[in-house]
Design a protein around this motif. Structure first.
Motif: not given
Length: 124
Positions: A70-78, A80-83, A89-96
């Motif tokens: 639910g909302p707690a899962g979405a908040e936790m996922a956000a 994780v994605r932020k971290r 962030r330094r590897h945005q152009d590296n597909a691997l």
């Protein structure tokens, strides 16, 4: 888009990330449509999961963090994605590296959701 086991992938799905073999060679490119031939190649190469859109529109495909927790899962996922965005962030152009980042995201969210849903209810 979501991670789908190759065994459940079907022809016509669109890849959201490139698929690399164990030596870093590209087996399929981002945006490529899956065919029976390509699925056979992925299975033979030992690929377990692909990041793809199902036949429904991408907005209609539920993600793991939206269907469980639910909302707690979405908040936790956000969180994780932020971290992970900070760490990669330094590897945005590296597909691997982006593939590694997406795999890590998938695993971390699934692990946290499973521990979240397997906890006993709090005592009152």
């Amino acid at each position: 888009m979501r991670w789908i086991p190759v065994s459940q992938a079907a022809s016509g799905m669109v890849l959201g990330e490139p698929v690399l073999d164990s030596q870093g060679r590209i087996l399929a490119r981002k945006g490529e449509n899956l065919s029976e031939e390509l699925l056979g190649l992925l299975r033979a190469s030992g690929i377990g999961n692909v990041f793809a859109a199902e036949t429904a529109a991408p907005d209609e495909v539920p993600r793991a963090d939206q269907t469980a927790g639910g909302p707690a899962g979405a908040e936790m996922a956000a969180a994780v994605r932020k971290r992970l965005e900070v760490r990669f962030r330094r590897h945005q152009d590296n597909a691997l590296m982006q593939t590694i980042r997406n795999l890590a995201e998938n695993q971390l969210i699934q692990a946290r959701l499973s521990t979240q849903t397997n906890q006993p209810p709090p005592r009152v």
